[in-house]
Motif scaffolding. Structure first.
Motif, mmCIF file in Angstrom:
data_model
loop_
_atom_site.group_PDB
_atom_site.id
_atom_site.type_symbol
_atom_site.label_atom_id
_atom_site.label_comp_id
_atom_site.label_asym_id
_atom_site.label_seq_id
_atom_site.Cartn_x
_atom_site.Cartn_y
_atom_site.Cartn_z
ATOM 1 N N TYR A 60 0.870 -1.180 0.000
ATOM 2 C CA TYR A 60 0.000 0.000 0.000
ATOM 3 C C TYR A 60 0.907 1.231 0.000
ATOM 4 C CZ TYR A 60 -3.380 -3.515 1.495
ATOM 5 O OH TYR A 60 -4.173 -4.634 1.581
ATOM 6 N N PRO A 61 1.530 1.537 -1.137
ATOM 7 C CA PRO A 61 2.691 2.429 -1.167
ATOM 8 C C PRO A 61 2.443 3.880 -0.773
ATOM 9 C CG PRO A 61 2.019 1.808 -3.393
ATOM 10 C CD PRO A 61 1.264 0.938 -2.464
ATOM 11 N N ARG A 62 1.226 4.366 -0.895
ATOM 12 C CA ARG A 62 0.983 5.768 -0.523
ATOM 13 C C ARG A 62 -0.194 5.898 0.440
ATOM 14 N NH1 ARG A 62 1.281 9.600 -5.778
ATOM 15 N NH2 ARG A 62 -0.473 8.338 -6.461
ATOM 16 N N ALA A 63 -0.453 4.859 1.201
ATOM 17 C CA ALA A 63 -1.640 4.844 2.049
ATOM 18 C C ALA A 63 -1.451 5.699 3.303
ATOM 19 C CB ALA A 63 -1.976 3.411 2.454
ATOM 20 N N TYR A 64 -2.551 6.317 3.696
ATOM 21 C CA TYR A 64 -2.565 7.031 4.972
ATOM 22 C C TYR A 64 -3.938 6.881 5.607
ATOM 23 C CZ TYR A 64 -4.836 10.973 2.466
ATOM 24 O OH TYR A 64 -5.675 11.756 1.720
ATOM 25 N N ARG A 89 4.588 22.231 2.118
ATOM 26 C CA ARG A 89 5.368 21.803 0.957
ATOM 27 C C ARG A 89 4.774 22.272 -0.356
ATOM 28 N NH1 ARG A 89 8.795 16.380 1.320
ATOM 29 N NH2 ARG A 89 9.707 16.673 3.372
ATOM 30 N N GLY A 90 3.767 23.119 -0.298
ATOM 31 C CA GLY A 90 3.176 23.619 -1.528
ATOM 32 C C GLY A 90 1.709 23.246 -1.651
ATOM 33 N N LEU A 91 1.173 23.482 -2.832
ATOM 34 C CA LEU A 91 -0.250 23.300 -3.080
ATOM 35 C C LEU A 91 -0.575 21.840 -3.380
ATOM 36 C CD1 LEU A 91 -2.951 24.886 -3.435
ATOM 37 C CD2 LEU A 91 -2.429 24.917 -5.891
ATOM 38 N N LEU A 92 -1.557 21.306 -2.645
ATOM 39 C CA LEU A 92 -2.113 19.987 -2.942
ATOM 40 C C LEU A 92 -3.361 20.192 -3.793
ATOM 41 C CD1 LEU A 92 -2.075 17.878 0.363
ATOM 42 C CD2 LEU A 92 -0.769 17.441 -1.723
ATOM 43 N N GLU A 93 -3.456 19.453 -4.892
ATOM 44 C CA GLU A 93 -4.622 19.543 -5.749
ATOM 45 C C GLU A 93 -5.144 18.136 -6.044
ATOM 46 O OE1 GLU A 93 -4.211 23.173 -8.713
ATOM 47 O OE2 GLU A 93 -2.428 21.893 -8.818
ATOM 48 N N TRP A 94 -6.456 18.007 -6.074
ATOM 49 C CA TRP A 94 -7.028 16.698 -6.353
ATOM 50 C C TRP A 94 -8.429 16.834 -6.943
ATOM 51 C CZ3 TRP A 94 -6.536 18.823 -1.535
ATOM 52 C CH2 TRP A 94 -7.671 18.917 -0.734
ATOM 53 N N GLN A 95 -8.890 15.747 -7.555
ATOM 54 C CA GLN A 95 -10.271 15.605 -8.009
ATOM 55 C C GLN A 95 -10.863 14.415 -7.272
ATOM 56 O OE1 GLN A 95 -10.925 16.106 -12.420
ATOM 57 N NE2 GLN A 95 -8.701 15.938 -12.437
ATOM 58 N N ILE A 96 -12.082 14.563 -6.776
ATOM 59 C CA ILE A 96 -12.676 13.516 -5.941
ATOM 60 C C ILE A 96 -14.165 13.399 -6.246
ATOM 61 C CG2 ILE A 96 -13.119 15.116 -4.018
ATOM 62 C CD1 ILE A 96 -12.367 12.751 -2.128
ATOM 63 N N THR A 97 -14.692 12.192 -6.149
ATOM 64 C CA THR A 97 -16.122 11.977 -6.370
ATOM 65 C C THR A 97 -16.896 12.409 -5.130
ATOM 66 O OG1 THR A 97 -15.910 9.660 -5.643
ATOM 67 C CG2 THR A 97 -15.790 10.089 -8.002
ATOM 68 N N VAL A 98 -17.957 13.169 -5.355
ATOM 69 C CA VAL A 98 -18.780 13.685 -4.258
ATOM 70 C C VAL A 98 -20.251 13.524 -4.632
ATOM 71 C CG1 VAL A 98 -19.415 15.712 -2.898
ATOM 72 C CG2 VAL A 98 -17.032 15.386 -3.595
ATOM 73 N N THR A 106 1.381 16.293 -6.614
ATOM 74 C CA THR A 106 1.871 15.977 -5.272
ATOM 75 C C THR A 106 0.854 15.143 -4.519
ATOM 76 O OG1 THR A 106 3.070 18.068 -5.221
ATOM 77 C CG2 THR A 106 2.734 16.960 -3.118
ATOM 78 N N HIS A 107 1.340 14.103 -3.844
ATOM 79 C CA HIS A 107 0.488 13.281 -2.989
ATOM 80 C C HIS A 107 0.820 13.598 -1.534
ATOM 81 C CE1 HIS A 107 -1.219 9.748 -0.991
ATOM 82 N NE2 HIS A 107 -1.959 9.582 -2.080
ATOM 83 N N PRO A 108 -0.185 13.728 -0.664
ATOM 84 C CA PRO A 108 0.098 14.150 0.714
ATOM 85 C C PRO A 108 0.970 13.188 1.499
ATOM 86 C CG PRO A 108 -2.186 13.419 0.488
ATOM 87 C CD PRO A 108 -1.634 13.547 -0.893
ATOM 88 N N ALA A 109 0.908 11.899 1.192
ATOM 89 C CA ALA A 109 1.701 10.925 1.950
ATOM 90 C C ALA A 109 3.202 11.165 1.778
ATOM 91 C CB ALA A 109 1.344 9.503 1.531
ATOM 92 N N ALA A 110 3.579 11.817 0.669
ATOM 93 C CA ALA A 110 4.996 12.041 0.403
ATOM 94 C C ALA A 110 5.651 12.908 1.464
ATOM 95 C CB ALA A 110 5.168 12.675 -0.973
ATOM 96 N N SER A 111 4.871 13.778 2.102
ATOM 97 C CA SER A 111 5.439 14.683 3.100
ATOM 98 C C SER A 111 5.129 14.259 4.536
ATOM 99 C CB SER A 111 4.922 16.108 2.870
ATOM 100 O OG SER A 111 3.514 16.152 2.989
ATOM 101 N N MET A 112 4.459 13.115 4.705
ATOM 102 C CA MET A 112 4.137 12.651 6.050
ATOM 103 C C MET A 112 5.294 11.833 6.615
ATOM 104 S SD MET A 112 0.212 11.324 5.677
ATOM 105 C CE MET A 112 -0.984 12.259 4.723
ATOM 106 N N PRO A 113 5.657 12.061 7.867
ATOM 107 C CA PRO A 113 6.710 11.243 8.470
ATOM 108 C C PRO A 113 6.223 9.826 8.748
ATOM 109 C CG PRO A 113 5.715 12.660 10.113
ATOM 110 C CD PRO A 113 5.118 13.065 8.795
ATOM 111 N N GLU A 114 7.162 8.899 8.858
ATOM 112 C CA GLU A 114 6.790 7.542 9.274
ATOM 113 C C GLU A 114 6.145 7.611 10.653
ATOM 114 O OE1 GLU A 114 6.926 4.977 7.384
ATOM 115 O OE2 GLU A 114 8.060 5.875 5.749
#
Length: 225
Positions: free
Chosen positions: A53-57, A130-139, A160-168
């Motif tokens: 689950y490589p980018r899971a949070y 770390r900058g602007l997070l942008e996404w498209q999501i079903t609502v 950018t994916h938010p998990a990239a900047s989250m610490p372990e």
């Protein structure tokens, strides 16, 4: 088309209760999150990524005091009376999960052909350190989860994916299993979007996430909510 588990959704009556739950249940405090003005919610986040689950949070989400959704109802059934009452009485609970797809509109079309209507695709963004997070999501305007929360909300991230900047965090996702009386239909919906890493089993509706934590192996369950 392929889809992967992006994040688990833990509903809470208040964000403070969600943070206390994480510390007591998982043995760690969640990191910072943000606000969702469109939905009238706010959250805290915790990285749970592994090789599978490589980018899971994990997202702890609650209604934001003093804010209402700008249109429709809050996502993930947070305005549903049964869900709200259960979270108030019994504390935070796993409600749902979100799947990351490379093309959210194509994934929605695939699910529509399978008979499932995910609603509109909304564009959203928020500023982080770390900058602007942008996404498209079903609502969905009615805020409903589909198939008792077993059919994931779909998200397509920008650069950018938010998990990239989250610490372990010391917490990792070991497995995710969806139980449902109509398991073949649910499995067909997953196949329509190429969802990887989620087992489907026949039984009473229950989303079950198994996590390895500082407190040992922990199971989170929706219990049909």
């Amino acid at each position: 088309m392929t889809a992967r588990t992006d994040h688990l959704v833990i509903g809470a009556a208040t964000l403070d209760e969600g943070v206390a739950w994480a510390e007591a249940t998982l043995g760690v405090a969640p990191g910072p999150g943000g606000e969702h003005p469109l939905m009238g919610t706010h959250n805290r986040l915790l990285r749970i990524a592994t090789v599978d689950y490589p980018r899971a949070y994990l997202e702890i989400i609650a209604p934001q005091p003093g804010r209402q959704p700008q249109q429709g109802k809050r996502w993930f059934d947070l305005d549903d009376e049964t869900v709200r009452d259960t979270l108030r009485r019994h504390g935070p609970r796993l409600l749902h999960f979100v799947a990351n797809v490379p093309d959210v509109r194509a994934a929605c079309a695939a699910l529509e052909r399978a008979g499932y209507e995910h609603g509109e695709v909304a564009r959203a963004s928020r500023m982080t350190q770390r900058g602007l997070l942008e996404w498209q999501i079903t609502v969905r305007a009615d805020g409903r989860r589909l198939i008792a929360g077993m059919l994931p909300t779909l998200i397509e991230w920008g650069e950018t994916h938010p998990a990239a900047s989250m610490p372990e965090s010391g917490v990792t996702l070991h497995s995710l299993t969806a139980w449902h009386p109509l398991a073949p239909e649910l499995r067909g919906a997953y196949e329509a979007i190429g969802l990887l890493g989620v087992q489907v089993k026949e039984g009473p509706a229950n989303l079950c996430a198994t996590l390895d934590t500082p407190r040992g192996r922990v199971q989170l369950q929706s219990k049909g909510l």
